[in-house]
Write a protein that holds these residues in place. Structure first.
Motif, PDB file in Angstrom:
ATOM      1  N   GLY A 252      10.933  -8.312  -8.289  1.00 17.79           N
ATOM      2  CA  GLY A 252       9.930  -8.125  -7.583  1.00 17.79           C
ATOM      3  C   GLY A 252       9.322  -6.802  -8.132  1.00 17.79           C
ATOM      4  O   GLY A 252       9.822  -6.116  -8.853  1.00 17.79           O
ATOM      5  N   PRO A 253       7.990  -6.511  -7.635  1.00 21.63           N
ATOM      6  CA  PRO A 253       7.370  -5.370  -8.176  1.00 21.63           C
ATOM      7  C   PRO A 253       7.454  -3.875  -7.592  1.00 21.63           C
ATOM      8  O   PRO A 253       7.705  -3.923  -6.228  1.00 21.63           O
ATOM      9  CB  PRO A 253       5.893  -5.719  -7.978  1.00 21.63           C
ATOM     10  CG  PRO A 253       6.146  -6.403  -6.744  1.00 21.63           C
ATOM     11  CD  PRO A 253       7.167  -7.402  -6.805  1.00 21.63           C
ATOM     12  N   ILE A 254       7.493  -2.878  -8.386  1.00 23.27           N
ATOM     13  CA  ILE A 254       7.468  -1.529  -7.758  1.00 23.27           C
ATOM     14  C   ILE A 254       5.930  -1.191  -8.169  1.00 23.27           C
ATOM     15  O   ILE A 254       5.407  -1.218  -8.937  1.00 23.27           O
ATOM     16  CB  ILE A 254       8.312  -0.650  -8.733  1.00 23.27           C
ATOM     17  CG1 ILE A 254       9.785  -1.352  -8.763  1.00 23.27           C
ATOM     18  CG2 ILE A 254       8.118   0.782  -8.236  1.00 23.27           C
ATOM     19  CD1 ILE A 254      10.116  -1.283  -7.389  1.00 23.27           C
ATOM     20  N   VAL A 255       4.999  -0.567  -7.196  1.00 27.43           N
ATOM     21  CA  VAL A 255       3.723  -0.433  -7.091  1.00 27.43           C
ATOM     22  C   VAL A 255       3.383   0.902  -6.738  1.00 27.43           C
ATOM     23  O   VAL A 255       4.354   1.636  -5.978  1.00 27.43           O
ATOM     24  CB  VAL A 255       2.953  -1.436  -6.159  1.00 27.43           C
ATOM     25  CG1 VAL A 255       3.130  -2.817  -6.923  1.00 27.43           C
ATOM     26  CG2 VAL A 255       3.363  -1.460  -4.736  1.00 27.43           C
ATOM     27  N   ARG A 256       2.385   1.482  -7.411  1.00 27.44           N
ATOM     28  CA  ARG A 256       1.594   2.663  -6.681  1.00 27.44           C
ATOM     29  C   ARG A 256       0.396   2.504  -6.168  1.00 27.44           C
ATOM     30  O   ARG A 256      -0.135   1.541  -6.324  1.00 27.44           O
ATOM     31  CB  ARG A 256       1.505   3.808  -7.767  1.00 27.44           C
ATOM     32  CG  ARG A 256       0.601   3.146  -8.898  1.00 27.44           C
ATOM     33  CD  ARG A 256       0.395   4.019 -10.312  1.00 27.44           C
ATOM     34  NE  ARG A 256      -0.389   5.395  -9.621  1.00 27.44           N
ATOM     35  CZ  ARG A 256      -1.766   5.460  -9.541  1.00 27.44           C
ATOM     36  NH1 ARG A 256      -2.654   4.355  -9.971  1.00 27.44           N
ATOM     37  NH2 ARG A 256      -2.464   6.601  -9.208  1.00 27.44           N
TER      38      ARG A 256
END
Length: 318
Positions: A252-256
């Motif tokens: 899954g993504p880690i987002v800013r």
């Protein structure tokens, strides 16, 4: 990378990765987050399970439930192997490709690549599965772990990245699903998104998508904890205890979030968390490690739009 973690069936507890004896004093024991290759479900039970019975999936550590309609770029993945199946997250990065972790589609012990991956888009609840979820089944060469992830009988965690090519381009009506990738290295507050466990020992399933905010550490902070297991140019780590990803959040993504542009951009892919010496995941510690997509920009581009089908992903630096 000069440090490669070796695995042997006699030495490694199920679901854990243990550093070789020459490096045990220099690095931590790590635990893959996927409910798949390292933790395969019995093959017979796979055939009997319905999509509404995802017992291994629960909440992210220290997080909150996502509002329906947020993080539409999320994909829910089920990967199938000769011995079982398991779940991961992923990101829609073009109208044809999903970005995820290599260990979500390739067994880190044997190198076996999943025979098929079920990709579900427009998913909010997984138990029961959203009635409106869009199912796309992918097989064969359309499942693309990085070729350097597994070679000569061992895996290399800095290449924990994979692409999944969907069978057809998404229609223009689905373009709002497409996530954006962030090019520069990043170190600040981020958001993890996934369907992972609420605690290292949790068994209670959460039906909904979760998110949690935490801070990314400096090179010194991450290296101090992980030692030679960690490579800052290819990876990043979180440093807030009790705010992290856990089993089931892999890929899954880690987002800013950019408040000025009101967009999320992906800076990382969930890879692994610390484990005790006996192989128990220690998600609450923080210090989860994430693959940097920006370190693999050329590979992503060469193996997505240039490889055939779909438009190229857009890289942002805002």
């Amino acid at each position: 990378m000069t440090f490669v973690i070796q695995l042997t069936k006699s030495e490694v507890p199920t679901g854990s990765i243990t550093p070789s004896s020459s490096n045990i004093s220099k690095c931590q024991v790590i635990y893959w987050l996927v409910l798949a290759s390292a933790c395969l479900i019995n093959a017979n039970s796979v055939a009997d399970r319905s999509d509404a019975d995802d017992e291994g999936v629960d909440e992210i550590i220290g997080g909150t439930t996502v509002a329906r309609g947020q993080h539409q770029y999320m994909a829910y993945l089920r990967s199938f192997y000769a011995g079982g199946a398991g779940s991961c997250g992923g990101t829609v990065i073009t109208n044809r490709y999903i970005l995820t972790a290599a260990h979500c589609v390739q067994d880190h012990k044997t190198g076996e690549i999943a025979s098929k991956v079920e990709v579900r888009l427009k998913v909010y609840t997984i138990s029961p599965m959203d009635s409106g979820a869009k199912l796309i089944t992918v097989t064969g060469s359309s499942i693309k772990p990085h070729p350097a992830y597994f070679s000569n009988g061992a895996f290399n965690s800095i290449y924990d990245i994979a692409l999944i090519k969907m069978t057809a381009n998404l229609p223009t009506s689905d373009y709002y699903l497409i996530g954006k990738l962030y090019m520069p290295d990043y170190q600040d507050t981020v958001t993890a998104v996934g369907w992972g466990l609420t605690s290292s020992t949790s068994t209670t399933a959460s039906p909904t998508l979760q998110q949690v905010d935490f801070k990314i550490g400096t090179k010194d902070e991450c290296t101090s904890f992980w030692g030679s297991t960690y490579h800052h140019e290819y990876q990043m780590c979180g440093i807030i205890p009790g705010k992290s990803v856990c089993r089931g959040d892999s890929g899954g993504p880690i987002v800013r979030y950019s408040s000025g542009y009101q967009i999320y951009t992906q800076v990382g892919i969930s890879s692994f968390v610390p484990a005790s010496i006996n192989g128990q995941a220690l998600c609450e510690k923080g210090y989860a490690v994430f693959t940097r997509p920006s370190a693999h920009r050329d590979w992503i581009t060469a193996n997505s739009c240039i490889a055939g089908g779909g438009f190229c992903n857009h890289w942002f630096d805002v």
